[in-house]
Design an enzyme around this catalytic site. Structure first.
Site, short mmCIF file in Angstrom:
data_model
loop_
_atom_site.label_atom_id
_atom_site.label_comp_id
_atom_site.label_asym_id
_atom_site.label_seq_id
_atom_site.Cartn_x
_atom_site.Cartn_y
_atom_site.Cartn_z
N ASP A 1 -5.54 0.72 -2.25
CA ASP A 1 -4.64 0.08 -1.30
C ASP A 1 -4.45 1.04 -0.13
OD1 ASP A 1 -4.32 -1.83 -3.26
OD2 ASP A 1 -2.14 -1.67 -3.35
N HIS B 1 -10.01 3.47 -7.49
CA HIS B 1 -10.87 2.73 -8.40
C HIS B 1 -12.30 2.66 -7.86
CE1 HIS B 1 -7.56 0.94 -10.94
NE2 HIS B 1 -6.88 1.43 -9.91
N SER C 1 -2.61 10.21 0.79
CA SER C 1 -3.72 10.91 1.40
C SER C 1 -4.77 9.93 1.89
CB SER C 1 -4.33 11.91 0.42
OG SER C 1 -5.12 12.84 1.13
#
Length: 288
Positions: A89, A146, A252
Site C-alpha cells: 500500500d 508482499h 519508507s
C-alpha cells in the site's frame, strides 16, 4: 520552511534519533502505548476497520500496531498469471525505463541502479534497459511487503547508509536519496528473470525485516553484507505471488526493478497513483 526542513536533515543525528524512536516503539508502556496509538490513528485517519485487530488496546506496543495484519480478504490478490501485482500500500513516486543505468528520483534528479543495489556491476547488469518502480509508504499505510510475482530468493544484500526522510519533499531536494539511505536489497529468480525488490530505510524507521531472516537492521553496519541462498532443495526460500516477504517498522519506500522487455506498467499507473497491495500493477510481456 522547506529549505529549513532539508537543512535540518543534513545536520540532525538521524541514526541516533531513529534508534531512540525504535526503542520507544518497541516498549510495552501499557496505557501510554495505547494513548500514542490512538493519537496516531486519529492524526493520520487510519481505517482500523481493515485491521485484524481494530482497537488501540489490542496492541502491546507501537511496533505491533504499525505492522498490524489486515483482515482476510480486504486486499484481494489479482490471480491473473499475466499480471504483476502491487507489493505494498502506498503511492507511486516514479516509474519507467532504466536508462543508461539510471532511475528517476524526481525532476532533475536521477540515481544509479548499481549504487542502489550495493555497488556490484554484476548484480545490476540483468536490469539494464529494464523497468523500475518506486513506491512511497506514508505513515498511515499498511507496512507489510508482499511478492508481486512468485520467486525464489537468490541473494539478500544489506547496504549501509544515511537515514534521510523519503517523503516527496526530500526526494525533490536530496541528490541520490535512495542510493544513499540504508537499505536491504533482495534479488529473486522469477518467471520474468531476476527481480530486485529493495526496502529503503528512512528517518525513524526503527527496523527492516524479512520473513526468512527476521530483523536485518538495526543494528546498522559500515560494510555491505551479502547472503546467498540455494535455488532448490529444502533450504530454498520460495515465495508465492502475494506472500509476505518483509515489513517496515515506520514508513519508507520500496523499489522494484525488472529486466528489459519483461513487464509493461498499466496505463493507470503513474506518479502519485495510490497503490493497494495485490491490485494489478503491470502486465507480463509474453515473448513470441
Amino acid at each position: 520552511m522547506d529549505k529549513l526542513k532539508i537543512a535540518l536533515q543534513y545536520i540532525l543525528p538521524k541514526h541516533l534519533i531513529s534508534r531512540l524512536v525504535g526503542c520507544l516503539a518497541a516498549a510495552r508502556l501499557g496505557f501510554i502505548s495505547h494513548a500514542l496509538i490512538s493519537l496516531f490513528i486519529k492524526a493520520f485517519k487510519i481505517n482500523m476497520a481493515e485491521a485484524q485487530f481494530e482497537k488501540a488496546s489490542d496492541y502491546s506496543n507501537f511496533n505491533e500496531f504499525f505492522t498490524r495484519p489486515l483482515k482476510e480478504g480486504v486486499r484481494p490478490l489479482n490471480q491473473d498469471p499475466a499480471i504483476v501485482t502491487h507489493p505494498v500500500d502506498g503511492a507511486i513516486s516514479q516509474l519507467g525505463a532504466i536508462v543508461d543505468g539510471k532511475l528517476i528520483q524526481a525532476k532533475n534528479h536521477n540515481y544509479s541502479l548499481q549504487a542502489l543495489l550495493g555497488g556490484d556491476a554484476a548484480t545490476a547488469a540483468p536490469f539494464a534497459g529494464g523497468e523500475f518502480a518506486c513506491i512511497y509508504l506514508a505513515p498511515k499505510d499498511y507496512h507489510r511487503i508482499h511478492m508481486p510475482v512468485a520467486g525464489t530468493l537468490r541473494e539478500m544484500i544489506y547496504v549501509p547508509g544515511d537515514l534521510f526522510s523519503v517523503n516527496p519533499l526530500t526526494a525533490e531536494n536530496v541528490p541520490d536519496l535512495f542510493a544513499r539511505n540504508e537499505r536491504v536489497v533482495t534479488i529473486f529468480d522469477t518467471e520474468l528473470g531476476p527481480m530486485a525488490l529493495v526496502l529503503v530505510g528512512a528517518t525513524i524507521v526503527a527496523s527492516i525485516e524479512t520473513v526468512w531472516a527476521g530483523t536485518v537492521t538495526p543494528p546498522a553496519g559500515k560494510d555491505v553484507f551479502r547472503w546467498t541462498y540455494p535455488a532448490s532443495g529444502s533450504q530454498a526460500i520460495v515465495l508465492e505471488k502475494g506472500a509476505e516477504m518483509g515489513r517496515f517498522k515506520l514508513g519508507s519506500t520500496v523499489i522494484l526493478a525488472f529486466p528489459a522487455g519483461q513487464v509493461e506498467f498499466l496505463p493507470n499507473q503513474y506518479p502519485t497513483s495510490v497503490t493497494r497491495m495485490g491490485e494489478a500493477f503491470a502486465r507480463i510481456c509474453k515473448s513470441s
